[in-house]
Design a protein around this motif. Structure first.
Motif, PDB file in Angstrom:
ATOM      1  N   TYR A 230       0.823  -1.205   0.000  1.00  0.00           N
ATOM      2  CA  TYR A 230       0.000   0.000   0.000  1.00  0.00           C
ATOM      3  C   TYR A 230       0.861   1.261   0.000  1.00  0.00           C
ATOM      4  O   TYR A 230       1.909   1.306   0.658  1.00  0.00           O
ATOM      5  CB  TYR A 230      -0.898   0.034   1.242  1.00  0.00           C
ATOM      6  CG  TYR A 230      -1.799  -1.162   1.398  1.00  0.00           C
ATOM      7  CD1 TYR A 230      -3.040  -1.201   0.774  1.00  0.00           C
ATOM      8  CD2 TYR A 230      -1.414  -2.248   2.182  1.00  0.00           C
ATOM      9  CE1 TYR A 230      -3.885  -2.291   0.921  1.00  0.00           C
ATOM     10  CE2 TYR A 230      -2.253  -3.354   2.338  1.00  0.00           C
ATOM     11  CZ  TYR A 230      -3.482  -3.365   1.699  1.00  0.00           C
ATOM     12  OH  TYR A 230      -4.310  -4.456   1.842  1.00  0.00           O
ATOM     13  N   LYS A 232       1.298   4.652   1.610  1.00  0.00           N
ATOM     14  CA  LYS A 232       0.846   5.148   2.910  1.00  0.00           C
ATOM     15  C   LYS A 232      -0.065   6.366   2.782  1.00  0.00           C
ATOM     16  O   LYS A 232      -1.133   6.424   3.406  1.00  0.00           O
ATOM     17  CB  LYS A 232       2.050   5.494   3.779  1.00  0.00           C
ATOM     18  CG  LYS A 232       1.678   5.948   5.186  1.00  0.00           C
ATOM     19  CD  LYS A 232       2.852   6.589   5.890  1.00  0.00           C
ATOM     20  CE  LYS A 232       3.177   7.945   5.279  1.00  0.00           C
ATOM     21  NZ  LYS A 232       4.315   8.593   5.948  1.00  0.00           N
ATOM     22  N   LEU A 235      -3.540   5.515   1.734  1.00  0.00           N
ATOM     23  CA  LEU A 235      -4.328   4.934   2.823  1.00  0.00           C
ATOM     24  C   LEU A 235      -4.883   6.025   3.723  1.00  0.00           C
ATOM     25  O   LEU A 235      -6.062   6.000   4.107  1.00  0.00           O
ATOM     26  CB  LEU A 235      -3.465   3.984   3.658  1.00  0.00           C
ATOM     27  CG  LEU A 235      -3.139   2.610   3.075  1.00  0.00           C
ATOM     28  CD1 LEU A 235      -2.223   1.858   4.030  1.00  0.00           C
ATOM     29  CD2 LEU A 235      -4.403   1.799   2.814  1.00  0.00           C
ATOM     30  N   GLU A 238      -7.699   7.746   1.996  1.00  0.00           N
ATOM     31  CA  GLU A 238      -8.847   6.899   1.648  1.00  0.00           C
ATOM     32  C   GLU A 238      -9.764   6.621   2.839  1.00  0.00           C
ATOM     33  O   GLU A 238     -10.982   6.524   2.682  1.00  0.00           O
ATOM     34  CB  GLU A 238      -8.320   5.574   1.084  1.00  0.00           C
ATOM     35  CG  GLU A 238      -9.388   4.568   0.708  1.00  0.00           C
ATOM     36  CD  GLU A 238      -8.799   3.260   0.231  1.00  0.00           C
ATOM     37  OE1 GLU A 238      -9.581   2.357  -0.065  1.00  0.00           O
ATOM     38  OE2 GLU A 238      -7.553   3.134   0.172  1.00  0.00           O
ATOM     39  N   TRP A 239      -9.174   6.486   4.026  1.00  0.00           N
ATOM     40  CA  TRP A 239      -9.950   6.080   5.196  1.00  0.00           C
ATOM     41  C   TRP A 239     -10.313   7.304   6.049  1.00  0.00           C
ATOM     42  O   TRP A 239      -9.477   8.160   6.322  1.00  0.00           O
ATOM     43  CB  TRP A 239      -9.155   5.102   6.056  1.00  0.00           C
ATOM     44  CG  TRP A 239      -8.920   3.773   5.422  1.00  0.00           C
ATOM     45  CD1 TRP A 239      -8.061   3.490   4.398  1.00  0.00           C
ATOM     46  CD2 TRP A 239      -9.529   2.533   5.774  1.00  0.00           C
ATOM     47  NE1 TRP A 239      -8.095   2.162   4.085  1.00  0.00           N
ATOM     48  CE2 TRP A 239      -8.995   1.548   4.923  1.00  0.00           C
ATOM     49  CE3 TRP A 239     -10.477   2.164   6.729  1.00  0.00           C
ATOM     50  CZ2 TRP A 239      -9.373   0.211   5.000  1.00  0.00           C
ATOM     51  CZ3 TRP A 239     -10.852   0.837   6.817  1.00  0.00           C
ATOM     52  CH2 TRP A 239     -10.306  -0.128   5.953  1.00  0.00           C
ATOM     53  N   ARG A 269     -13.923   3.612   3.942  1.00  0.00           N
ATOM     54  CA  ARG A 269     -12.755   3.697   3.063  1.00  0.00           C
ATOM     55  C   ARG A 269     -13.144   4.285   1.704  1.00  0.00           C
ATOM     56  O   ARG A 269     -12.388   4.178   0.738  1.00  0.00           O
ATOM     57  CB  ARG A 269     -12.085   2.343   2.901  1.00  0.00           C
ATOM     58  CG  ARG A 269     -12.920   1.245   2.298  1.00  0.00           C
ATOM     59  CD  ARG A 269     -12.139  -0.057   2.270  1.00  0.00           C
ATOM     60  NE  ARG A 269     -10.831   0.112   1.661  1.00  0.00           N
ATOM     61  CZ  ARG A 269      -9.902  -0.841   1.600  1.00  0.00           C
ATOM     62  NH1 ARG A 269     -10.124  -2.011   2.157  1.00  0.00           N
ATOM     63  NH2 ARG A 269      -8.750  -0.626   1.003  1.00  0.00           N
ATOM     64  N   LEU A 293      -2.872   5.806  11.196  1.00  0.00           N
ATOM     65  CA  LEU A 293      -2.377   4.685  10.388  1.00  0.00           C
ATOM     66  C   LEU A 293      -2.522   3.360  11.121  1.00  0.00           C
ATOM     67  O   LEU A 293      -2.861   2.337  10.505  1.00  0.00           O
ATOM     68  CB  LEU A 293      -0.914   4.935  10.012  1.00  0.00           C
ATOM     69  CG  LEU A 293      -0.267   3.898   9.094  1.00  0.00           C
ATOM     70  CD1 LEU A 293      -0.979   3.849   7.750  1.00  0.00           C
ATOM     71  CD2 LEU A 293       1.210   4.202   8.897  1.00  0.00           C
ATOM     72  N   ILE A 296      -5.968   2.015  10.690  1.00  0.00           N
ATOM     73  CA  ILE A 296      -6.192   1.575   9.309  1.00  0.00           C
ATOM     74  C   ILE A 296      -5.604   0.191   9.087  1.00  0.00           C
ATOM     75  O   ILE A 296      -6.248  -0.705   8.516  1.00  0.00           O
ATOM     76  CB  ILE A 296      -5.574   2.582   8.318  1.00  0.00           C
ATOM     77  CG1 ILE A 296      -6.310   3.920   8.390  1.00  0.00           C
ATOM     78  CG2 ILE A 296      -5.617   2.024   6.893  1.00  0.00           C
ATOM     79  CD1 ILE A 296      -5.638   5.022   7.586  1.00  0.00           C
ATOM     80  N   LEU A 297      -4.381  -0.016   9.551  1.00  0.00           N
ATOM     81  CA  LEU A 297      -3.725  -1.309   9.351  1.00  0.00           C
ATOM     82  C   LEU A 297      -4.430  -2.408  10.136  1.00  0.00           C
ATOM     83  O   LEU A 297      -4.558  -3.542   9.653  1.00  0.00           O
ATOM     84  CB  LEU A 297      -2.250  -1.215   9.744  1.00  0.00           C
ATOM     85  CG  LEU A 297      -1.406  -0.272   8.873  1.00  0.00           C
ATOM     86  CD1 LEU A 297       0.020  -0.186   9.395  1.00  0.00           C
ATOM     87  CD2 LEU A 297      -1.403  -0.728   7.414  1.00  0.00           C
ATOM     88  N   LEU A 300      -7.449  -3.305   8.121  1.00  0.00           N
ATOM     89  CA  LEU A 300      -7.068  -4.098   6.954  1.00  0.00           C
ATOM     90  C   LEU A 300      -6.774  -5.540   7.348  1.00  0.00           C
ATOM     91  O   LEU A 300      -7.178  -6.482   6.651  1.00  0.00           O
ATOM     92  CB  LEU A 300      -5.847  -3.483   6.273  1.00  0.00           C
ATOM     93  CG  LEU A 300      -6.096  -2.252   5.402  1.00  0.00           C
ATOM     94  CD1 LEU A 300      -4.774  -1.611   4.985  1.00  0.00           C
ATOM     95  CD2 LEU A 300      -6.911  -2.613   4.162  1.00  0.00           C
TER      96      LEU A 300
END
Length: 311
Positions: A230, A232, A235, A238-239, A269, A293, A296-297, A300
């Motif tokens: 991805y 960064k 991401l 997007e979220w 997202r 972050l 988000i991870l 995911l």
């Protein structure tokens, strides 16, 4: 990080710094892969995932310390489908600064002796920088490696890798066990290393602050599964999280989770699509913010585990 270096980025070289295509490595009770991604020169990539994800195995494959059971690994132009680098493996490794999970063969050497040894093998060895890093990281020159604390061992391993003036740094949890002050100094040194715009860093870490500050891209692993590669910044864009007065009574496009404790928190997202659907349903949105972050991870990881798929 990507945007910070945009003014000094060089034209991309013809070959990637690292390229993995369908790489698989299996041990009893564990299987990594298939893993596929490409690292272009000039960028920093973080490898993240829970313990036991296969991060160290991935680094060993790139250093040809383990052979893949399938797929292809290319590092700085070197290629091997489970065999050796073409030509001289030494010449390729002289362009790599590697911090392994645990340094092997260093126990009875002092920092001074290790510097002299590395200077013989690495043509670009930077002695003044090495001495500067030993002082900055407060590493004793004459104490044997095995007598150093774990944090000092990590600092010394990093100083050796950095002082090789490599094209590529492969750093397997370089700040593990390092105190916050030394960790900050190591992160600063990685940033300085990247300023030319021609070098590449791949590092594994559990520290999201390091990923947020340094990484342009993220490789996500879990229990040997490759869950994605991805960008960064994409991401982070997007979220988003939205707060609304009441939960939607039907499915809303882009929504990943809904938390109904107190004000309703919706994680999406696809922010614009979700916002439009909420407006159409006449659900008032009174707050919006970007996700961290780390969250988000985690989402995911949860999403891919729930899908039960292997990439």
């Amino acid at each position: 990080m990507l945007s910070e270096r945009s003014g000094i980025m060089h034209l991309a070289q013809e070959r990637p710094a690292v390229e993995l295509e369908g790489v698989i490595k299996a041990y009893p009770g564990f299987r990594l892969g298939p893993v596929s991604f490409k690292l272009e020169p000039g960028y920093v990539t973080a490898v993240v995932g829970p313990n036991g994800s296969g991060k160290s195995t991935l680094f060993r494959l790139m250093m040809n310390l383990a052979r893949p059971d399938g797929g292809e690994v290319r590092v700085l132009g070197g290629y091997y489908p489970g065999g050796d680098y073409p030509g001289s493996e030494v010449e390729i490794k002289q362009k790599i600064g590697y911090v392994p999970e645990r340094a092997v063969g260093h126990d009875d050497w002092t920092a001074r002796e290790l510097g002299r040894f590395y200077a013989r093998w690495y043509p670009r060895w930077n002695g003044p920088l090495y001495r500067e890093l030993l002082e900055r990281f407060e590493i004793p020159h004459g104490r044997r490696f095995k007598r150093l604390s774990k944090g000092l061992q990590r600092r010394l391993s990093f100083a050796l890798a950095r002082s090789c003036e490599p094209e590529l740094m492969l750093l397997d949890e370089p700040t593990d066990g390092v105190d916050p002050f030394a960790r900050r100094a190591m992160v600063d040194e990685i940033s300085a290393f990247m300023q030319s715009g021609e070098r590449t860093v791949l590092f594994a870490t559990h520290v999201m602050e390091e990923v947020s500050r340094l990484a342009d891209y993220v490789v996500l692993l879990s229990a040997g599964e490759f869950l994605g590669f991805y960008e960064k910044d994409a991401l982070l864009e997007e979220w988003r999280a939205f707060w609304v007065e009441s939960p939607p009574d039907r499915a809303v496009p882009g929504v990943v989770s809904v938390e109904e404790a107190g004000p309703v928190r919706i994680v999406t997202r696809s922010p614009e699509e979700t916002r439009a659907a909420l407006e159409e349903a006449r659900i008032e949105l009174f707050r919006s913010e970007a996700l961290q972050l780390e969250e988000i991870l985690e989402l995911l990881l949860r999403e891919r585990r729930g899908a039960g798929s292997r990439v």
